[in-house]
Design a protein around this motif. Sequence first.
Motif, PDB file in Angstrom:
ATOM      1  N   MET A   1       0.771  -1.127  -0.042  1.00 31.64           N
ATOM      2  CA  MET A   1      -0.032  -0.087   0.023  1.00 31.64           C
ATOM      3  C   MET A   1       0.848   1.521   0.024  1.00 31.64           C
ATOM      4  SD  MET A   1      -3.077  -1.191  -0.221  1.00 31.64           S
ATOM      5  CE  MET A   1      -2.382  -2.688  -1.120  1.00 31.64           C
ATOM      6  N   GLY A   2       2.016   1.415   0.685  1.00 32.91           N
ATOM      7  CA  GLY A   2       2.897   2.370   0.902  1.00 32.91           C
ATOM      8  C   GLY A   2       3.471   2.552  -0.632  1.00 32.91           C
ATOM      9  N   ALA A   3       4.100   1.541  -1.329  1.00 31.84           N
ATOM     10  CA  ALA A   3       4.471   1.510  -2.451  1.00 31.84           C
ATOM     11  C   ALA A   3       3.596   1.971  -3.683  1.00 31.84           C
ATOM     12  CB  ALA A   3       4.958   0.066  -2.936  1.00 31.84           C
ATOM     13  N   SER A   4       2.216   1.795  -3.504  1.00 34.78           N
ATOM     14  CA  SER A   4       1.269   2.108  -4.350  1.00 34.78           C
ATOM     15  C   SER A   4       1.089   3.652  -4.161  1.00 34.78           C
ATOM     16  CB  SER A   4       0.134   1.474  -4.129  1.00 34.78           C
ATOM     17  OG  SER A   4      -0.885   1.984  -4.967  1.00 34.78           O
ATOM     18  N   ALA A   5       1.156   4.028  -2.996  1.00 42.19           N
ATOM     19  CA  ALA A   5       0.937   5.715  -2.948  1.00 42.19           C
ATOM     20  C   ALA A   5       2.159   6.197  -3.330  1.00 42.19           C
ATOM     21  CB  ALA A   5       0.772   5.987  -1.671  1.00 42.19           C
ATOM     22  N   LEU A   6       3.239   5.673  -3.145  1.00 36.89           N
ATOM     23  CA  LEU A   6       4.570   6.170  -3.553  1.00 36.89           C
ATOM     24  C   LEU A   6       4.831   6.356  -4.937  1.00 36.89           C
ATOM     25  CD1 LEU A   6       7.404   7.185  -2.316  1.00 36.89           C
ATOM     26  CD2 LEU A   6       8.468   5.011  -2.793  1.00 36.89           C
ATOM     27  N   VAL A   7       4.444   5.197  -5.747  1.00 37.30           N
ATOM     28  CA  VAL A   7       4.530   5.466  -7.164  1.00 37.30           C
ATOM     29  C   VAL A   7       3.798   6.374  -7.662  1.00 37.30           C
ATOM     30  CG1 VAL A   7       4.077   4.090  -9.175  1.00 37.30           C
ATOM     31  CG2 VAL A   7       5.590   3.006  -7.459  1.00 37.30           C
ATOM     32  N   ASN A   8       2.400   6.520  -7.261  1.00 33.63           N
ATOM     33  CA  ASN A   8       1.541   7.437  -7.662  1.00 33.63           C
ATOM     34  C   ASN A   8       1.801   9.027  -7.401  1.00 33.63           C
ATOM     35  OD1 ASN A   8      -0.662   6.273  -8.903  1.00 33.63           O
ATOM     36  ND2 ASN A   8      -1.080   5.070  -7.344  1.00 33.63           N
TER      37      ASN A   8
ATOM     38  N   ALA B   1       9.428  15.394   1.393  1.00 30.94           N
ATOM     39  CA  ALA B   1       9.065  15.210   2.921  1.00 30.94           C
ATOM     40  C   ALA B   1       7.632  14.874   2.804  1.00 30.94           C
ATOM     41  CB  ALA B   1       9.393  16.533   3.729  1.00 30.94           C
ATOM     42  N   LYS B   2       6.682  15.442   2.110  1.00 36.23           N
ATOM     43  CA  LYS B   2       5.485  15.191   1.889  1.00 36.23           C
ATOM     44  C   LYS B   2       5.036  13.820   1.354  1.00 36.23           C
ATOM     45  CE  LYS B   2       3.926  20.140   2.544  1.00 36.23           C
ATOM     46  NZ  LYS B   2       3.080  20.948   1.983  1.00 36.23           N
ATOM     47  N   ILE B   3       5.738  13.447   0.477  1.00 35.33           N
ATOM     48  CA  ILE B   3       5.604  12.272  -0.374  1.00 35.33           C
ATOM     49  C   ILE B   3       6.054  11.022   0.684  1.00 35.33           C
ATOM     50  CG2 ILE B   3       6.521  10.743  -2.097  1.00 35.33           C
ATOM     51  CD1 ILE B   3       6.937  13.305  -3.833  1.00 35.33           C
ATOM     52  N   ARG B   4       6.944  11.299   1.461  1.00 33.88           N
ATOM     53  CA  ARG B   4       7.281  10.173   2.461  1.00 33.88           C
ATOM     54  C   ARG B   4       6.437  10.135   3.328  1.00 33.88           C
ATOM     55  NH1 ARG B   4      12.461  12.545   1.830  1.00 33.88           N
ATOM     56  NH2 ARG B   4      12.189  13.706   3.523  1.00 33.88           N
ATOM     57  N   PHE B   5       5.857  11.220   3.836  1.00 28.90           N
ATOM     58  CA  PHE B   5       4.888  11.298   4.911  1.00 28.90           C
ATOM     59  C   PHE B   5       3.360  10.613   4.421  1.00 28.90           C
ATOM     60  CE2 PHE B   5       0.963  12.762   7.153  1.00 28.90           C
ATOM     61  CZ  PHE B   5       1.438  12.548   8.517  1.00 28.90           C
ATOM     62  N   VAL B   6       3.005  10.846   3.195  1.00 25.36           N
ATOM     63  CA  VAL B   6       1.577  10.180   2.633  1.00 25.36           C
ATOM     64  C   VAL B   6       2.086   8.847   2.231  1.00 25.36           C
ATOM     65  CG1 VAL B   6       0.183  10.106   0.740  1.00 25.36           C
ATOM     66  CG2 VAL B   6       0.952  12.417   1.900  1.00 25.36           C
ATOM     67  N   SER B   7       2.936   8.389   1.932  1.00 24.93           N
ATOM     68  CA  SER B   7       3.499   7.022   1.537  1.00 24.93           C
ATOM     69  C   SER B   7       3.626   6.050   3.025  1.00 24.93           C
ATOM     70  CB  SER B   7       4.716   6.770   0.860  1.00 24.93           C
ATOM     71  OG  SER B   7       4.795   7.416  -0.104  1.00 24.93           O
ATOM     72  N   LEU B   8       4.167   6.778   4.090  1.00 24.15           N
ATOM     73  CA  LEU B   8       4.056   6.036   5.341  1.00 24.15           C
ATOM     74  C   LEU B   8       2.745   5.791   5.835  1.00 24.15           C
ATOM     75  CD1 LEU B   8       5.834   5.072   7.525  1.00 24.15           C
ATOM     76  CD2 LEU B   8       6.124   7.366   8.464  1.00 24.15           C
ATOM     77  N   LEU B   9       2.054   6.744   5.654  1.00 20.38           N
ATOM     78  CA  LEU B   9       0.408   6.673   6.351  1.00 20.38           C
ATOM     79  C   LEU B   9      -0.335   5.783   5.413  1.00 20.38           C
ATOM     80  CD1 LEU B   9      -1.870   8.932   7.717  1.00 20.38           C
ATOM     81  CD2 LEU B   9      -2.188   9.239   5.420  1.00 20.38           C
ATOM     82  N   TYR B  10      -0.117   5.637   4.164  1.00 13.68           N
ATOM     83  CA  TYR B  10      -0.728   4.564   3.595  1.00 13.68           C
ATOM     84  C   TYR B  10       0.020   3.117   4.099  1.00 13.68           C
ATOM     85  CZ  TYR B  10      -3.559   7.192   0.440  1.00 13.68           C
ATOM     86  OH  TYR B  10      -4.641   7.913  -0.258  1.00 13.68           O
ATOM     87  N   ALA B  11       1.372   3.054   4.273  1.00 16.48           N
ATOM     88  CA  ALA B  11       1.847   1.788   4.566  1.00 16.48           C
ATOM     89  C   ALA B  11       1.336   1.557   5.979  1.00 16.48           C
ATOM     90  CB  ALA B  11       3.217   2.187   4.781  1.00 16.48           C
ATOM     91  N   THR B  12       1.271   2.434   6.828  1.00 18.29           N
ATOM     92  CA  THR B  12       0.883   2.108   8.056  1.00 18.29           C
ATOM     93  C   THR B  12      -0.759   1.734   8.233  1.00 18.29           C
ATOM     94  OG1 THR B  12       2.278   3.787   9.163  1.00 18.29           O
ATOM     95  CG2 THR B  12       0.599   3.184  10.609  1.00 18.29           C
TER      96      THR B  12
ATOM     97  N   LEU C   1      -1.407  -0.247  -8.542  1.00 15.34           N
ATOM     98  CA  LEU C   1      -0.522  -1.437  -7.793  1.00 15.34           C
ATOM     99  C   LEU C   1      -1.134  -1.815  -6.566  1.00 15.34           C
ATOM    100  CD1 LEU C   1       3.250   0.245  -7.639  1.00 15.34           C
ATOM    101  CD2 LEU C   1       2.254  -1.482  -9.206  1.00 15.34           C
ATOM    102  N   GLY C   2      -1.819  -1.117  -5.920  1.00 18.89           N
ATOM    103  CA  GLY C   2      -2.799  -1.509  -4.694  1.00 18.89           C
ATOM    104  C   GLY C   2      -3.920  -2.493  -5.231  1.00 18.89           C
ATOM    105  N   PHE C   3      -4.472  -2.207  -6.367  1.00 17.91           N
ATOM    106  CA  PHE C   3      -5.538  -3.028  -6.754  1.00 17.91           C
ATOM    107  C   PHE C   3      -5.132  -4.384  -7.231  1.00 17.91           C
ATOM    108  CE2 PHE C   3      -8.316  -4.581 -10.022  1.00 17.91           C
ATOM    109  CZ  PHE C   3      -9.589  -4.422  -9.543  1.00 17.91           C
ATOM    110  N   ILE C   4      -3.680  -4.555  -7.930  1.00 17.55           N
ATOM    111  CA  ILE C   4      -2.977  -5.723  -8.124  1.00 17.55           C
ATOM    112  C   ILE C   4      -2.899  -6.300  -6.928  1.00 17.55           C
ATOM    113  CG2 ILE C   4      -1.096  -6.550  -9.256  1.00 17.55           C
ATOM    114  CD1 ILE C   4      -1.191  -4.209 -11.081  1.00 17.55           C
ATOM    115  N   ALA C   5      -2.063  -5.823  -5.926  1.00 12.56           N
ATOM    116  CA  ALA C   5      -1.918  -6.394  -4.677  1.00 12.56           C
ATOM    117  C   ALA C   5      -3.266  -6.866  -3.983  1.00 12.56           C
ATOM    118  CB  ALA C   5      -1.152  -5.351  -3.839  1.00 12.56           C
TER     119      ALA C   5
END
Length: 172
Positions: free
Chosen positions: A36-43, A53-64, A155-159
């Motif tokens: 889920m974090g990778a899906s957000a990060l790629v998008n 920094a904001k990209i990392r935060f949002v990706s971490l939010l989705y991963a969590t 990516l999230g849909f594929i996962a």
Amino acid sequence: MTPLPVVRNRVLSLVRRALPSPGTALCGALLWGVAMGASALVNLLLDDWETPAKIRFVSLLYATGGALAFPVGLFLARLVSLGRHWEVAFAAAFICLLTITIAFTGGLFALQYRSYYVQWHAPALTIAWSIQFVFTMATALYQFIVLGIRLYFPLGFIALFAASIWFARQQR
């Protein structure tokens, strides 16, 4: 009429059978969170979004959100599909993982959103604060549904599809 202790024992037996093993829950949570974090990060990277920094935060939010949601979604999918065909297991995993992941990630987003606006809210546990709390959380959830769900595609849909197939094969 069935006595209450018999019903309670049946329910507890179903819950015990539906509980995933700790290893499965932990490994699945880590993999699901990473997906889920990778899906957000790629998008976000493809959209050339804001700052790193904001990209990392949002990706971490989705991963969590994904990591927290997986054990609950897996439990609910197992509970719904106990003793049923693989098609039901696939559908249960698909729907449960989808809704629980969106709910947990949306909830985390809403809490972060509220923490930003808390400085302008009334003192805690007052009527005004309660109204502000409810409407801030509702607004955050609305924004997440409108703007945030798109970060799960493709990516999230594929996962989700792969995890649902894995789950259906495990249930046979």
